[in-house]
Scaffold this motif. Sequence first.
Motif, short mmCIF file in Angstrom:
data_model
loop_
_atom_site.label_atom_id
_atom_site.label_comp_id
_atom_site.label_asym_id
_atom_site.label_seq_id
_atom_site.Cartn_x
_atom_site.Cartn_y
_atom_site.Cartn_z
N HIS A 48 0.84 -1.21 0.00
CA HIS A 48 0.00 0.00 0.00
C HIS A 48 0.87 1.25 0.00
O HIS A 48 0.67 2.17 -0.80
N ASP A 49 1.88 1.28 0.88
CA ASP A 49 2.67 2.51 1.05
C ASP A 49 3.77 2.67 0.00
O ASP A 49 4.06 3.77 -0.45
N GLU A 50 4.37 1.55 -0.40
CA GLU A 50 5.59 1.64 -1.22
C GLU A 50 5.42 1.20 -2.67
O GLU A 50 6.23 1.52 -3.51
N MET A 51 4.39 0.40 -2.94
CA MET A 51 4.31 -0.16 -4.30
C MET A 51 3.08 0.29 -5.09
O MET A 51 2.87 -0.15 -6.21
N GLY A 52 2.27 1.15 -4.50
CA GLY A 52 1.15 1.72 -5.25
C GLY A 52 -0.03 0.78 -5.46
O GLY A 52 -0.81 0.98 -6.39
N PHE A 53 -0.17 -0.21 -4.60
CA PHE A 53 -1.39 -1.03 -4.69
C PHE A 53 -2.49 -0.30 -3.94
O PHE A 53 -2.76 -0.55 -2.77
N PHE A 54 -3.12 0.64 -4.64
CA PHE A 54 -4.07 1.55 -3.98
C PHE A 54 -5.50 1.03 -4.01
O PHE A 54 -6.37 1.54 -3.31
N ARG A 55 -5.75 0.03 -4.84
CA ARG A 55 -7.13 -0.48 -4.94
C ARG A 55 -7.25 -1.80 -4.18
O ARG A 55 -6.42 -2.69 -4.36
N ALA A 56 -8.30 -1.92 -3.36
CA ALA A 56 -8.62 -3.22 -2.76
C ALA A 56 -9.99 -3.61 -3.30
O ALA A 56 -10.97 -2.91 -3.10
N HIS A 57 -10.02 -4.69 -4.06
CA HIS A 57 -11.25 -5.06 -4.76
C HIS A 57 -12.18 -5.91 -3.91
O HIS A 57 -13.39 -5.88 -4.08
N HIS A 58 -11.57 -6.69 -3.00
CA HIS A 58 -12.34 -7.85 -2.62
C HIS A 58 -11.66 -8.55 -1.45
O HIS A 58 -10.43 -8.51 -1.34
N ALA A 59 -12.42 -9.20 -0.57
CA ALA A 59 -11.83 -10.11 0.42
C ALA A 59 -12.65 -11.40 0.36
O ALA A 59 -13.87 -11.36 0.56
N VAL A 60 -12.00 -12.47 0.05
CA VAL A 60 -12.69 -13.74 -0.18
C VAL A 60 -12.37 -14.68 0.98
O VAL A 60 -11.20 -14.87 1.33
N GLY A 61 -13.39 -15.29 1.56
CA GLY A 61 -13.16 -16.30 2.58
C GLY A 61 -13.13 -17.68 1.96
O GLY A 61 -13.87 -17.95 1.01
N VAL A 62 -12.26 -18.52 2.48
CA VAL A 62 -12.24 -19.93 2.03
C VAL A 62 -12.09 -20.82 3.27
O VAL A 62 -11.44 -20.43 4.25
#
Lengths: 168, 405
Positions: A48-62
Amino acid sequence: MSNEESKVLQIISNFPNLDGRIRQIAPKRIFTDPLESGEFHQLVSYIHDEMGFFRAHHAVGVDDGENLGFIYIFSDEDNTILAAKQTVPKENPEIESLNKLYPSLLLHELELADLFGAVISGLPDVPHYPLPDGWPEGSYPMRKEWKPEYFNKETMTYEPPEEVQKNG
Amino acid sequence: MADDNKVIIPIGPQHPSLDEPASFTVTLSGERVDNVVIGIGYNHRGLEKACESRTYVQDLYIVERVCGICSHSHTSAFCMGVEQLAGVTVPDRAEYIRAIVAELERLHSHLLWLGVAGHEIGFDTLFMYTWRDREKVLDLLAAIGGNRINYSVNTFGGVRRDLDESIFAKITATLNELEKQINYYLELAQTELTLKARLSGIGCLSKEDALKFGATGPVLRAAGVAQDIRTAEPYGAYKNFEVNVITHTAADVFGRTAVRILEMLESIRIIRHCIKEMPEGAILAKVPRRIPEGEVIVRMEAPRGENIHYIRSNGTDKPDRIRVRAPSEANWHGMQHMLKGEYLADVPISIAAIDPCYSCTDRAITVNSDGTRKVTDWQSIRKYGIDWYKKRGLDMADIRLERGV
């Protein structure tokens, strides 16, 4: 070297403990193996802070039998998907919310709590979602051992026969 | 009353301005919205659980019913996921047919939305025009798949219906008519001052907030972000041609309206291109009944935005886990934010502007008190409506549905 491979290498160089546990499985897809809570949160903060993964689409339970897996799906400007997996024992499924870092995960985490029984710290005080009021305590319908035939919609009770309760 | 100056108004889960069950607990400061608590989940059907105990082929029919509008989008994502897990390559012709149906779906979805938007702001003439035009698209989908909503065109490895020259001619003729109508709606949106004034400056979601809250589809693009999975991660036939991503900078309900109208024109262009470039050959590749163990994340652009399917297979003929993240699910978070500070009167159109999903069908089944069933078709429903008004002194029998604007 592909873009995704260089991102995997960047993560491994910062988290040597993830060597062999994070990989590109397809174009634009990076998956991790199931991670313990501490390493999972370190990884998420870093991407999130260093690599620019700014979008969180989803959290899937398994349901992985003895454990529950929670797969969080992120993406960056290049539209590379990173699926970070967290694993916790089914007996004690405590996780920390990522809602403060990624507000778009709220509904998905509420689902993990209702449907899988995840005990999530740091969630705001919001209505139940998606199960209705009066849903039986301790009954988590997306766990593999939960069978719809033992649920009574009229009385809102879940009563599996004794041998099913013992054997799961 | 919340405190001396604030009033709490519960809207829904059943309310005249809502087309689906959702509750909005609105706290007002005067006429302005101070806070909104959104309650959804009233219609959770447990489809994902149902999929785990059925075969992939049976699941295809369940997944098609996730959404009453985007049925093709969900089967497309599901089929792409299973095909990737099975290592199957879909024939080019099937990919082009999938794209044609997907764009027809976008057309009827956006026309439906435009009508709902018109209705919410009291512009019911627009609602009647657009829903009349939507019927033309539904007729095409019925001609292709035999049904208006769940057209069942997709199957694993390709499509179940081939298209021939006669259906291409029909599609082309209908698109020519629709293009004129949609250009008229575009002109209306650009020049009709009342419409523009009513839709501008409400339901605002800035670019930063749209990204922060994970907005998708026309809501995101109307905030100036050129994100469309057809170009961000091209799939199927979209790998072979350009798609113009429509954006707007208004970041309000007007911007979303403009984006959707222009997207319809782009869909028409794509369908024409697919018909012109339609490859020859097979429409189906063989897919094994048992799907090898693995997991996959599929993204595709549905009419409302990014549709994501997660599928985990375990080597059997039944999936271990299917998780569907429909686009509306992503847009709820931003909606809560955009309603804050709004006037109460703007809440219905702002809610409608994210195009939250609801189901519809043309065939009503009535169960009579003696237990017998009667299936009512479209013509009968129309006749019933005409007779209902005639009894009240208003004869609509002579109104021609085909009349242009």
